[in-house]
Design a protein around this motif. Structure first.
Motif, PDB file in Angstrom:
ATOM      1  N   ALA A 231      17.344 121.717 -40.379  1.00 35.18           N
ATOM      2  CA  ALA A 231      16.153 121.882 -39.550  1.00 35.18           C
ATOM      3  C   ALA A 231      15.695 123.339 -39.550  1.00 35.18           C
ATOM      4  CB  ALA A 231      16.438 121.403 -38.131  1.00 35.18           C
ATOM      5  N   GLU A 232      16.624 124.262 -39.396  1.00 33.56           N
ATOM      6  CA  GLU A 232      16.292 125.685 -39.405  1.00 33.56           C
ATOM      7  C   GLU A 232      15.736 126.106 -40.756  1.00 33.56           C
ATOM      8  OE1 GLU A 232      19.906 127.572 -38.199  1.00 33.56           O
ATOM      9  OE2 GLU A 232      19.921 126.568 -36.251  1.00 33.56           O
ATOM     10  N   LEU A 233      16.308 125.565 -41.832  1.00 30.28           N
ATOM     11  CA  LEU A 233      15.843 125.895 -43.172  1.00 30.28           C
ATOM     12  C   LEU A 233      14.396 125.460 -43.369  1.00 30.28           C
ATOM     13  CD1 LEU A 233      16.842 126.993 -45.969  1.00 30.28           C
ATOM     14  CD2 LEU A 233      17.300 124.608 -46.566  1.00 30.28           C
ATOM     15  N   ARG A 234      14.051 124.283 -42.863  1.00 33.34           N
ATOM     16  CA  ARG A 234      12.697 123.766 -43.059  1.00 33.34           C
ATOM     17  C   ARG A 234      11.633 124.624 -42.379  1.00 33.34           C
ATOM     18  NH1 ARG A 234      12.201 117.449 -44.144  1.00 33.34           N
ATOM     19  NH2 ARG A 234      14.174 117.116 -45.224  1.00 33.34           N
ATOM     20  N   LEU A 235      12.009 125.305 -41.319  1.00 31.61           N
ATOM     21  CA  LEU A 235      11.048 126.108 -40.578  1.00 31.61           C
ATOM     22  C   LEU A 235      11.239 127.609 -40.808  1.00 31.61           C
ATOM     23  CD1 LEU A 235      10.975 124.195 -37.162  1.00 31.61           C
ATOM     24  CD2 LEU A 235       9.391 124.003 -39.093  1.00 31.61           C
ATOM     25  N   ALA A 236      12.126 127.976 -41.727  1.00 28.38           N
ATOM     26  CA  ALA A 236      12.477 129.387 -41.912  1.00 28.38           C
ATOM     27  C   ALA A 236      11.286 130.265 -42.254  1.00 28.38           C
ATOM     28  CB  ALA A 236      13.547 129.526 -42.997  1.00 28.38           C
ATOM     29  N   ALA A 237      10.305 129.735 -42.963  1.00 28.74           N
ATOM     30  CA  ALA A 237       9.177 130.542 -43.420  1.00 28.74           C
ATOM     31  C   ALA A 237       8.023 130.570 -42.426  1.00 28.74           C
ATOM     32  CB  ALA A 237       8.679 130.031 -44.775  1.00 28.74           C
ATOM     33  N   CYS A 238       8.200 129.974 -41.263  1.00 32.88           N
ATOM     34  CA  CYS A 238       7.136 129.976 -40.246  1.00 32.88           C
ATOM     35  C   CYS A 238       7.130 131.318 -39.497  1.00 32.88           C
ATOM     36  CB  CYS A 238       7.345 128.843 -39.256  1.00 32.88           C
ATOM     37  SG  CYS A 238       7.140 127.188 -39.961  1.00 32.88           S
ATOM     38  N   PRO A 239       5.964 131.831 -39.176  1.00 26.89           N
ATOM     39  CA  PRO A 239       5.904 133.114 -38.468  1.00 26.89           C
ATOM     40  C   PRO A 239       6.328 133.035 -37.009  1.00 26.89           C
ATOM     41  CG  PRO A 239       3.699 132.219 -38.752  1.00 26.89           C
ATOM     42  CD  PRO A 239       4.622 131.326 -39.530  1.00 26.89           C
ATOM     43  N   GLU A 240       6.163 131.867 -36.398  1.00 28.76           N
ATOM     44  CA  GLU A 240       6.537 131.666 -34.993  1.00 28.76           C
ATOM     45  C   GLU A 240       7.231 130.316 -34.879  1.00 28.76           C
ATOM     46  OE1 GLU A 240       5.963 133.779 -32.539  1.00 28.76           O
ATOM     47  OE2 GLU A 240       4.470 135.154 -33.370  1.00 28.76           O
ATOM     48  N   VAL A 241       8.388 130.296 -34.237  1.00 36.55           N
ATOM     49  CA  VAL A 241       9.107 129.043 -34.024  1.00 36.55           C
ATOM     50  C   VAL A 241       9.631 129.023 -32.590  1.00 36.55           C
ATOM     51  CG1 VAL A 241      11.037 127.577 -34.719  1.00 36.55           C
ATOM     52  CG2 VAL A 241       9.795 128.886 -36.451  1.00 36.55           C
ATOM     53  N   LEU A 242       9.394 127.912 -31.914  1.00 38.22           N
ATOM     54  CA  LEU A 242       9.981 127.687 -30.601  1.00 38.22           C
ATOM     55  C   LEU A 242      11.186 126.777 -30.779  1.00 38.22           C
ATOM     56  CD1 LEU A 242       9.958 127.863 -27.505  1.00 38.22           C
ATOM     57  CD2 LEU A 242       8.445 125.873 -27.496  1.00 38.22           C
ATOM     58  N   TYR A 243      12.359 127.272 -30.403  1.00 34.89           N
ATOM     59  CA  TYR A 243      13.603 126.517 -30.525  1.00 34.89           C
ATOM     60  C   TYR A 243      13.900 125.885 -29.165  1.00 34.89           C
ATOM     61  CZ  TYR A 243      18.446 125.499 -31.903  1.00 34.89           C
ATOM     62  OH  TYR A 243      19.636 124.880 -32.205  1.00 34.89           O
ATOM     63  N   ALA A 244      13.788 124.575 -29.094  1.00 37.14           N
ATOM     64  CA  ALA A 244      14.035 123.854 -27.847  1.00 37.14           C
ATOM     65  C   ALA A 244      15.461 123.321 -27.837  1.00 37.14           C
ATOM     66  CB  ALA A 244      13.039 122.709 -27.692  1.00 37.14           C
ATOM     67  N   ALA A 245      16.319 123.971 -27.068  1.00 38.06           N
ATOM     68  CA  ALA A 245      17.707 123.542 -26.909  1.00 38.06           C
ATOM     69  C   ALA A 245      17.763 122.607 -25.714  1.00 38.06           C
ATOM     70  CB  ALA A 245      18.617 124.747 -26.702  1.00 38.06           C
TER      71      ALA A 245
ATOM     72  N   VAL B 109      13.643 121.040 -32.354  1.00 38.66           N
ATOM     73  CA  VAL B 109      14.290 120.371 -31.227  1.00 38.66           C
ATOM     74  C   VAL B 109      15.736 120.081 -31.600  1.00 38.66           C
ATOM     75  CG1 VAL B 109      14.313 118.350 -29.733  1.00 38.66           C
ATOM     76  CG2 VAL B 109      12.120 119.315 -30.497  1.00 38.66           C
ATOM     77  N   ASP B 110      16.669 120.617 -30.821  1.00 35.39           N
ATOM     78  CA  ASP B 110      18.087 120.401 -31.102  1.00 35.39           C
ATOM     79  C   ASP B 110      18.806 120.132 -29.784  1.00 35.39           C
ATOM     80  OD1 ASP B 110      20.533 120.239 -32.290  1.00 35.39           O
ATOM     81  OD2 ASP B 110      20.508 122.233 -33.178  1.00 35.39           O
ATOM     82  N   GLY B 111      19.055 118.853 -29.473  1.00 39.34           N
ATOM     83  CA  GLY B 111      18.622 117.723 -30.236  1.00 39.34           C
ATOM     84  C   GLY B 111      18.313 116.566 -29.302  1.00 39.34           C
ATOM     85  N   ILE B 112      18.028 115.430 -29.915  1.00 42.33           N
ATOM     86  CA  ILE B 112      17.634 114.242 -29.178  1.00 42.33           C
ATOM     87  C   ILE B 112      18.814 113.645 -28.402  1.00 42.33           C
ATOM     88  CG2 ILE B 112      16.688 111.926 -29.396  1.00 42.33           C
ATOM     89  CD1 ILE B 112      14.699 114.210 -29.955  1.00 42.33           C
ATOM     90  N   GLY B 113      20.002 113.709 -28.958  1.00 38.33           N
ATOM     91  CA  GLY B 113      21.173 113.148 -28.276  1.00 38.33           C
ATOM     92  C   GLY B 113      21.482 113.858 -26.974  1.00 38.33           C
ATOM     93  N   THR B 114      21.430 115.192 -26.971  1.00 36.91           N
ATOM     94  CA  THR B 114      21.701 115.915 -25.726  1.00 36.91           C
ATOM     95  C   THR B 114      20.582 115.695 -24.709  1.00 36.91           C
ATOM     96  OG1 THR B 114      20.823 117.894 -26.828  1.00 36.91           O
ATOM     97  CG2 THR B 114      23.210 117.680 -26.685  1.00 36.91           C
TER      98      THR B 114
ATOM     99  N   GLU C 266      31.132 125.745 -23.142  1.00 37.72           N
ATOM    100  CA  GLU C 266      31.079 125.235 -24.514  1.00 37.72           C
ATOM    101  C   GLU C 266      29.639 125.154 -25.001  1.00 37.72           C
ATOM    102  OE1 GLU C 266      32.361 121.307 -27.169  1.00 37.72           O
ATOM    103  OE2 GLU C 266      32.927 121.465 -25.055  1.00 37.72           O
ATOM    104  N   TRP C 267      28.744 124.664 -24.128  1.00 43.45           N
ATOM    105  CA  TRP C 267      27.336 124.569 -24.517  1.00 43.45           C
ATOM    106  C   TRP C 267      26.747 125.955 -24.760  1.00 43.45           C
ATOM    107  CZ3 TRP C 267      23.859 121.683 -26.592  1.00 43.45           C
ATOM    108  CH2 TRP C 267      22.517 122.048 -26.494  1.00 43.45           C
ATOM    109  N   GLN C 268      27.049 126.908 -23.888  1.00 41.40           N
ATOM    110  CA  GLN C 268      26.527 128.262 -24.056  1.00 41.40           C
ATOM    111  C   GLN C 268      27.042 128.890 -25.352  1.00 41.40           C
ATOM    112  OE1 GLN C 268      24.133 129.617 -22.343  1.00 41.40           O
ATOM    113  NE2 GLN C 268      24.043 127.817 -21.013  1.00 41.40           N
ATOM    114  N   GLU C 269      28.274 128.579 -25.717  1.00 44.28           N
ATOM    115  CA  GLU C 269      28.827 129.081 -26.968  1.00 44.28           C
ATOM    116  C   GLU C 269      28.075 128.517 -28.167  1.00 44.28           C
ATOM    117  OE1 GLU C 269      33.103 129.004 -29.400  1.00 44.28           O
ATOM    118  OE2 GLU C 269      33.052 128.649 -27.233  1.00 44.28           O
ATOM    119  N   ARG C 270      27.731 127.230 -28.105  1.00 42.47           N
ATOM    120  CA  ARG C 270      26.970 126.602 -29.186  1.00 42.47           C
ATOM    121  C   ARG C 270      25.574 127.216 -29.288  1.00 42.47           C
ATOM    122  NH1 ARG C 270      28.461 121.348 -30.958  1.00 42.47           N
ATOM    123  NH2 ARG C 270      26.256 120.756 -31.013  1.00 42.47           N
ATOM    124  N   VAL C 271      24.910 127.405 -28.155  1.00 42.79           N
ATOM    125  CA  VAL C 271      23.573 127.994 -28.142  1.00 42.79           C
ATOM    126  C   VAL C 271      23.610 129.402 -28.732  1.00 42.79           C
ATOM    127  CG1 VAL C 271      21.717 128.844 -26.645  1.00 42.79           C
ATOM    128  CG2 VAL C 271      22.724 126.589 -26.233  1.00 42.79           C
TER     129      VAL C 271
END
Length: 313
Positions: free
Chosen positions: A161-175, A221-226, A184-189
């Motif tokens: 997912a990150e690779l697909r958006l790597a060339a975008c000038p602006e990305v909003l990462y929704a955790a 969006v990372d991710g739907i399960g959480t 544990e969650w904070q460590e993953r983030v």
């Protein structure tokens, strides 16, 4: 401007002499060799064009006045000159695709800028993989466009997912995980944040529908399960999964109506063992159904296994 590539590879060529890696072996077995990068601009070799050195590379002027930024070698990230806008950028996209996002962010590269990959070597698995990546790095930066990436735990779906958006000038990462102080969650983030370009914005939220309704640029969006875990907690739906349906419907509506270019990751639950607990089975069934609904509303859906990607349509 006419750019002719007579070679695209790193200085040692691709496959590299004596290298036994899978990437080099594939090309060698196919009888294919890519020569070191050699570029001709409007009939004039790159090295014959007027050149100005910049950190990480140089810029040249083509015979017709076109301005081109060039990476010096593998791993190099050429800095644009002040207020420069380039007609073409020749970059190490196999190693640093996010540098294209940086150049777009600074307006040194625009929608009119031609993007060329050079210094390619066995850091990428094959020419076909480079072509696959170039397709989404050259895609328009805005939506609407929806991509759902499915995979098991540690399958590589987040990295894809990150690779697909790597060339975008602006990305909003929704955790979309818990907003409490779960270590544990904070460590993953934190681990994911370190891996991402520094200019990406991060929001930790369970209001995913709100994000999709308001966003207009690129969203990961990372991710739907959480998100579903939080939604089932909010709706007290673990004993009665029908209670989470209104929240799921709101998410599907926002996904369908978004103006953003969205890439979302979700767990493919169908490949896992049958959960031993009722709550586990409820979650599996609910997420499986939600994945199907999201896939039906997506332009692209793909399955990621061991870091390899299979497009599902």
């Amino acid at each position: 401007m006419n750019i002719e590539l007579r070679g695209i590879a790193a200085p040692e060529g691709w496959p590299a002499p004596g290298c036994r890696c899978a990437s080099c072996n594939r090309l060698r077995a196919a009888g294919v060799r890519h020569e070191p990068a050699s570029v001709v601009i409007d009939g004039v070799p790159l090295e014959a064009c007027p050149r100005t050195d910049v950190p990480g590379g140089y810029e040249v002027r083509g015979p017709n006045g076109h301005r081109v930024l060039v990476a010096a070698g593998p791993g190099a990230r050429p800095e644009p000159a002040a207020e420069a806008e380039y007609d073409a950028v020749l970059l190490d996209l196999a190693g640093s695709p996010e540098h294209l996002g940086y150049l777009r962010r600074t307006a040194a590269a625009t929608s009119k800028t031609e993007v060329v990959a050079i210094h390619v070597n066995h850091r990428i698995s094959s020419p076909a993989e480079l072509e696959r990546r170039m397709a989404f790095w050259n895609r328009p930066q805005h939506g609407p466009h929806r991509t759902l990436l499915l995979g098991g735990s540690r399958s590589g779906k987040s990295a894809e997912a990150e690779l697909r958006l790597a060339a975008c000038p602006e990305v909003l990462y929704a955790a979309t995980g818990p907003v409490d102080d779960d270590p544990e969650w904070q460590e993953r983030v934190t681990a994911h944040r370190i891996r991402r370009p520094a200019w990406w914005r991060t929001v930790e939220t369970t209001d995913l529908a709100g994000v999709l309704k308001s966003a207009t640029g690129a969203v990961l969006v990372d991710g739907i399960g959480t998100w579903l875990t939080a939604a089932m907690d909010e709706a007290a739906a673990w004993d009665d999964p029908a209670l989470v349906r209104p929240l799921s419907d709101d998410l599907i509506s926002a996904w369908r109506g978004t103006r953003a270019r969205v890439v979302a990751v979700s767990d493919e639950v169908g490949l896992s063992p049958v959960p031993a607990t009722r709550s586990g089975r409820v979650f599996r069934d609910t997420l499986g159904g939600l994945n199907q609904r999201l896939a039906a509303e997506s332009e692209e859906t793909a399955l990621v296994v061991a870091g390899r990607v299979t497009e599902l349509g």
